[in-house]
Design a protein around this motif. Structure first.
Motif, PDB file in Angstrom:
ATOM      1  N   HIS A   1      78.209  20.908   6.519  1.00 22.86           N
ATOM      2  CA  HIS A   1      76.873  21.495   6.619  1.00 22.86           C
ATOM      3  C   HIS A   1      76.744  22.590   7.746  1.00 22.86           C
ATOM      4  O   HIS A   1      76.930  22.234   8.959  1.00 22.86           O
ATOM      5  CB  HIS A   1      75.805  20.433   7.043  1.00 22.86           C
TER       6      HIS A   1
ATOM      7  N   HIS B   1      75.214  27.097   8.477  1.00 26.66           N
ATOM      8  CA  HIS B   1      74.392  28.063   7.846  1.00 26.66           C
ATOM      9  C   HIS B   1      74.954  29.478   8.515  1.00 26.66           C
ATOM     10  O   HIS B   1      74.587  29.651   9.678  1.00 26.66           O
ATOM     11  CB  HIS B   1      72.955  27.868   8.348  1.00 26.66           C
TER      12      HIS B   1
ATOM     13  N   HIS C   1      68.071  19.353   3.241  1.00 29.13           N
ATOM     14  CA  HIS C   1      68.065  18.497   4.606  1.00 29.13           C
ATOM     15  C   HIS C   1      67.056  17.485   4.321  1.00 29.13           C
ATOM     16  O   HIS C   1      65.941  17.571   3.766  1.00 29.13           O
ATOM     17  CB  HIS C   1      67.139  19.716   5.591  1.00 29.13           C
TER      18      HIS C   1
ATOM     19  N   HIS D   1      71.625  15.365   7.406  1.00 26.50           N
ATOM     20  CA  HIS D   1      71.213  14.664   8.577  1.00 26.50           C
ATOM     21  C   HIS D   1      70.679  13.212   8.123  1.00 26.50           C
ATOM     22  O   HIS D   1      71.453  12.498   8.908  1.00 26.50           O
ATOM     23  CB  HIS D   1      69.855  15.445   9.124  1.00 26.50           C
TER      24      HIS D   1
ATOM     25  N   ASP E   1      76.129  21.817  11.506  1.00 23.65           N
ATOM     26  CA  ASP E   1      74.812  22.346  11.393  1.00 23.65           C
ATOM     27  C   ASP E   1      75.034  23.965  12.046  1.00 23.65           C
ATOM     28  O   ASP E   1      76.296  24.522  12.220  1.00 23.65           O
ATOM     29  CB  ASP E   1      73.635  21.702  12.054  1.00 23.65           C
TER      30      ASP E   1
HETATM   31 ZN   LIG Z   1      70.994  22.650   8.129  1.00 19.23          ZN
END
Ligand SMILES: [Zn+2]
Length: 496
Positions: free
Chosen positions: A61, A63, A239, A276, A327
């Motif tokens: 995960h 971004h 998420h 998460h 993340d």
């Molecule tokens: Zn995220």
């Protein structure tokens, strides 16, 4: 053909690294055998004395859009992050998106990660060209990736019940004036078009779909996003129950947990990943497990944003597949998968006194390799060093202080390695990082392009930054108030 000779191959289950040679044909491992393995005369030999060979780590995960506007706020909760992080990402050009993917790839590769699941936000709506630019960034860097347009037909401020009502009129009007994805159909059309015209080898870079956060998305959008991903047999990633504010908002909005809401909409399934999952209760975990869904565990981000600690042991007890992620670089500041493993291991240890409930180092290693590979939908080709799997191999230097003396290989990799022990990295049989340098790109040129882009972006983002700054105190105090509401899983999450 390639022969990696003289190294020691990590066997995480046996918690050992025994001498072995690795024969590679093209991008795939053909054979792993005892030293002096027979190989064709014309095979290129790579000497791996004083090297541990392990499968590339898989980041479940991240971004890329946050790689340029990174590390923006200090004491930011998730909600302050969602408020404040938007400004600098509103003006990303396709070239910026390419550069962002490339610097992320460098950050991951040189710290032993060879594949990632990238949820990409484009303002105000996803685009085929933007998605292609990100994919091209990974492709040119030599990294494997799943790229998912991240989108919502609602916005953060509307997803927190009551927040819009307490905003001053002028700020509310400014928020409402901002362009946004008006019709979810447009977002899904982009994903569909990309799937039809995908110019990349899908073993290297493939497409998935990411509705940002359930409460930011209409039910109709979620249902149709799930349908599209099933029709095309691709991943679906959102998420889920990341912060206590989200969990409480979910109860207010749906009169049930967010996970129960997704279950009722038919969104859960074997292609679904919940990122998460800090605020999942026992029934939510059973819902995810029973549907074959997966979790991407992001311990660094969960701590950085004060979200809490995911109950990973309970997830594993439920037979949930749990991968590990970093993340973004704006919510956990780096993309170091060794650090993500270390924190996954350590956070499991401060959740209770029963040490038999703590995660073992080989469990954490499996989460960051085999289980993360499942999250990417690539479990049959990456995450493992074995014949038939892709030659995605990290070479660790046993002369690095991290391994001197080499006593317990799994403890030293999972609890001790910080990325500095990585000597070289191979992805699909190609050395992409060697002798401290990326072989696939000109790093100095990348750095100067990024510096120029960031200068431009900070000027262009001034107005949005000013709005976010004005909103910060109101959003922060409103959400703290909401987070004081008792919530029935909070006793598990280590938060007061
Ligand atoms: Zn995220």
């Amino acid at each position: 053909m390639l022969l990696i000779r003289g190294g020691r191959v990590v066997n995480s289950q046996a918690r050992r690294a025994d001498p072995a040679d690795v024969l590679i044909a093209g991008d795939t491992i053909l054979e792993i055998g005892p030293p002096d393995l027979a190989s064709p005369d014309d095979a290129t030999v790579i000497e791996a004395q004083q090297r541990l060979l392990m499968p590339g780590l898989v980041n479940a995960h991240t971004h890329s859009h946050a790689n340029l506007p990174r590390s923006l706020g200090d004491r930011w909760t998730l909600e302050l992050h969602l408020n404040g992080n938007t400004a600098a990402r509103e003006n990303l050009t396709n070239e910026d998106k390419y550069l962002a993917a490339q610097i992320g790839a460098v950050d991951m590769i040189r710290k032993g990660c060879t594949a990632c699941y990238d949820l990409i936000y484009e303002f105000p709506a996803p685009s085929v060209d933007g998605l292609n630019a990100v994919a091209q960034g990974y492709f040119d860097a030599g990294m494997r990736a799943v790229v998912a347009p991240m989108m919502a037909d609602g916005i953060f401020y509307e997803a927190v019940p009551g927040l819009m009502d307490v905003l001053p009129e002028d700020l509310r009007a400014e928020i409402e004036r901002k362009p946004r994805l008006k019709r979810w159909q447009e977002g899904l059309d982009v994903a569909r078009k990309s799937l039809h015209q995908w110019p990349f080898d899908r073993d290297r870079v493939r497409v998935a779909v990411a509705p940002t956060i359930p409460a930011h998305c209409s039910d109709e959008f979620l249902v149709n996003a799930a349908k599209l991903t099933r029709d095309y047999d691709i991943g679906l990633h959102t998420h889920l129950a990341e912060s206590k504010v989200q969990a409480i908002a979910g109860l207010e909005l749906y009169d049930k947990t967010l996970t129960a809401h997704l279950e009722d909409l038919g969104v859960l399934g074997s292609n679904f990943t919940a990122a998460h999952g800090v605020w999942l209760d026992d029934e939510d975990m059973s819902r995810l497990a029973d549907s074959g869904s997966m979790v991407a565990h992001n311990p660094a981000s969960n701590m950085r944003l004060g979200s809490g600690m995911a109950r990973v042991r309970h997830m594993i007890d439920c037979n949930l597949a749990v991968g590990v992620g970093t993340d973004s670089r704006s919510s956990s500041d780096n993309l170091n998968m060794f650090e993500a493993m270390r924190l996954a291991s350590f956070t499991s240890r401060i959740q209770g006194p029963d040490y038999k409930r703590w995660l073992t180092t080989d469990e954490v290693f499996a989460m960051a390799t085999v289980e993360s590979a499942k999250v990417l939908g690539m479990a049959d080709r990456i995450g493992t060093l074995a014949p038939g799997y892709k030659a995605d191999i990290v070479f660790l230097d046993t002369r690095n202080p991290n391994y001197v003396p080499l006593r317990n290989v799994m403890d030293q990799i999972v609890n001790g390695e910080d990325g500095t022990g990585v000597a070289s990295v191979m992805i699909g049989g190609r050395m992409v990082f060697e002798d401290g340098h990326m072989t696939t790109l000109d790093y100095d040129a990348l750095v100067s392009k990024i510096e120029n882009a960031v200068e431009r972006l900070s000027t262009q983002g001034k107005q949005s930054t000013a709005l976010a700054n004005k909103l910060e105190e109101i959003v922060g105090s409103f959400c703290v108030g909401l987070a004081r509401t008792p919530y029935h899983v909070h006793r598990y999450c280590g938060l007061p």
